[in-house]
Design a protein around this motif. Structure first.
Motif, PDB file in Angstrom:
ATOM      1  N   SER A  83      19.780 -15.791   2.431  1.00 19.48           N
ATOM      2  CA  SER A  83      18.759 -15.500   3.431  1.00 19.48           C
ATOM      3  C   SER A  83      17.275 -15.725   2.902  1.00 19.48           C
ATOM      4  O   SER A  83      17.286 -16.130   1.611  1.00 19.48           O
ATOM      5  N   SER A  84      16.524 -15.403   3.613  1.00 18.73           N
ATOM      6  CA  SER A  84      14.948 -15.354   3.124  1.00 18.73           C
ATOM      7  C   SER A  84      14.677 -14.395   2.175  1.00 18.73           C
ATOM      8  O   SER A  84      13.406 -14.517   1.820  1.00 18.73           O
ATOM      9  N   LYS A  86      15.484 -14.207  -0.511  1.00 22.83           N
ATOM     10  CA  LYS A  86      15.395 -14.884  -1.629  1.00 22.83           C
ATOM     11  C   LYS A  86      14.101 -15.641  -1.720  1.00 22.83           C
ATOM     12  O   LYS A  86      13.487 -16.219  -2.839  1.00 22.83           O
ATOM     13  N   LYS A  87      13.366 -15.706  -0.908  1.00 26.33           N
ATOM     14  CA  LYS A  87      11.844 -16.309  -0.695  1.00 26.33           C
ATOM     15  C   LYS A  87      10.896 -15.173  -0.850  1.00 26.33           C
ATOM     16  O   LYS A  87       9.788 -15.474  -0.659  1.00 26.33           O
ATOM     17  N   GLY A  88      11.672 -13.938  -0.975  1.00 23.33           N
ATOM     18  CA  GLY A  88      10.298 -12.759  -1.177  1.00 23.33           C
ATOM     19  C   GLY A  88      10.310 -11.766  -0.024  1.00 23.33           C
ATOM     20  O   GLY A  88       9.357 -11.012  -0.081  1.00 23.33           O
ATOM     21  N   GLU A  89      11.096 -12.063   1.179  1.00 23.66           N
ATOM     22  CA  GLU A  89      10.711 -11.211   2.296  1.00 23.66           C
ATOM     23  C   GLU A  89      11.170  -9.741   2.005  1.00 23.66           C
ATOM     24  O   GLU A  89      12.200  -9.590   1.349  1.00 23.66           O
ATOM     25  N   THR A  94      12.394  -8.167   6.817  1.00 21.96           N
ATOM     26  CA  THR A  94      13.690  -8.708   7.065  1.00 21.96           C
ATOM     27  C   THR A  94      14.346  -7.935   8.505  1.00 21.96           C
ATOM     28  O   THR A  94      14.538  -8.529   9.329  1.00 21.96           O
TER      29      THR A  94
END
Ligand code: CP
Length: 309
Positions: A83-84, A86-89, A94
């Motif tokens: 999921s995002s 992993k991009k820091g959300e 989320t």
């Protein structure tokens, strides 16, 4: 009583005995449903549930998803690994993004203790805790008590020993709350280093000799050593742990009665339990898994009936 006292299932400590009895009576009904040729009821056709798993799971994730589908809810699944997040959300971002897709209920497993409580204060949805760090795993404790009730008739006055890594176990804590609330006697057994110092404040006694603990109990709930939550070693070696705290056929045959063996899974065969015990008729491990679907159907159904639509 026909409704739960809570709008979320965040932990057993937020429930009362009437809640537990209502969940079990409702689960009895759903257990009958899932044993029919058509295992589905239309009860939650207007409900959408998001299963958010920020930590690995086999049983709990599949059991919730099956329970939701058996109730005809719409289901979406989210795994943090892909999921995002992993991009820091953030967690709230989320979940709010997921809720904006008109989701009514969130089932969440998270590595941080209290994640479900935190979420319940910040988002508009019913939250079900599917395990939060070493804090609570309420549906596991409910299905464990339900399985004891099924095998032994009732939980009240039964003697239950929880064996193993008590310190890192959300299953142990939720089980202690649930079993004590229902009037069971509870002991814990394991290496002193894996038993929390506050344990006696929970009305639980400690036994460090496995044979004595098994001689005392009606039910032994065997827990896995949670290596993933340990930064240091809490006992000399796995071999020595198994010698002292592993349940074997030999030790069970030395008792003057037949006790019930439970395990929440995943099992480490040959560590806390040998295969001949895990696969024996004394073990109700797969009954626990089967009952998990009916118990989770009951929890979801009862919480959904409290959602204002
Ligand atoms: N008992 C349990 O919580 O198993 P999973 O981690 O596979 O969900």
């Amino acid at each position: 009583m026909s409704e739960l006292s809570v709008n979320h299932l965040l932990g057993i400590k937020y429930l009362n005995l009437d809640d537990i009895n209502l969940i079990f009576e409702t689960a009895d009904h759903f257990k009958e449903v899932i044993n029919r040729p058509i295992k589905k009821v239309p009860s939650l056709r207007d409900i959408t549930i998001a299963n958010l798993f920020f930590e690995n799971s086999t049983r709990t994730r599949l059991s919730f998803e099956l329970a939701e589908k058996r109730l005809s809810a719409d289901v979406i699944n989210f795994s943090a690994a892909s999921s995002s997040v992993k991009k820091g959300e953030t967690l709230i971002d989320t979940v709010n993004n997921i809720l904006s897709m008109k989701v009514d209920m969130v089932v969440m497993r998270h590595p941080n203790p209290g994640a479900g409580v935190f979420l319940s204060k910040h988002v508009e949805a019913s939250i079900v805790n599917a395990g939060d760090g070493a804090h609570e795993h309420p549906t596991q404790a409910l299905l464990d008590s339900y399985s004891i009730r099924e095998r032994l008739g009732e939980v009240q006055d039964k003697k239950i020993v929880i064996v193993g890594d008590i310190l890192h176990s959300r299953v142990a804590l939720s089980n202690i709350f649930a079993l004590k609330m229902q009037g069971a006697e509870v002991k814990v057994c394991g290496p002193k280093t894996l038993i929390p110092k506050y344990i006696q404040d929970l009305g639980v006694t400690v036994e460090t000799n496995l044979k004595k603990a098994l001689e005392w109990c009606d039910v032994a709930n065997m827990l896995r050593v949670q290596n993933e939550r340990m930064e240091i070693s809490y006992f000399p070696s796995t071999r020595e742990y198994t010698q002292q705290f592993g349940v074997t056929k030999k030790i069970l045959e030395s008792l003057d009665k037949e006790i019930v063996i439970m395990h929440p899974g995943p099992i480490n065969r040959g560590v806390e339990i040998t295969s001949d015990v895990a696969d024996s008729s004394q073990a109700i491990i797969l009954d626990q898994v089967q009952n998990g679907v009916a118990v989770r159907m009951a929890v979801i159904y009862l919480l959904a009936s409290k959602i204002k639509r």
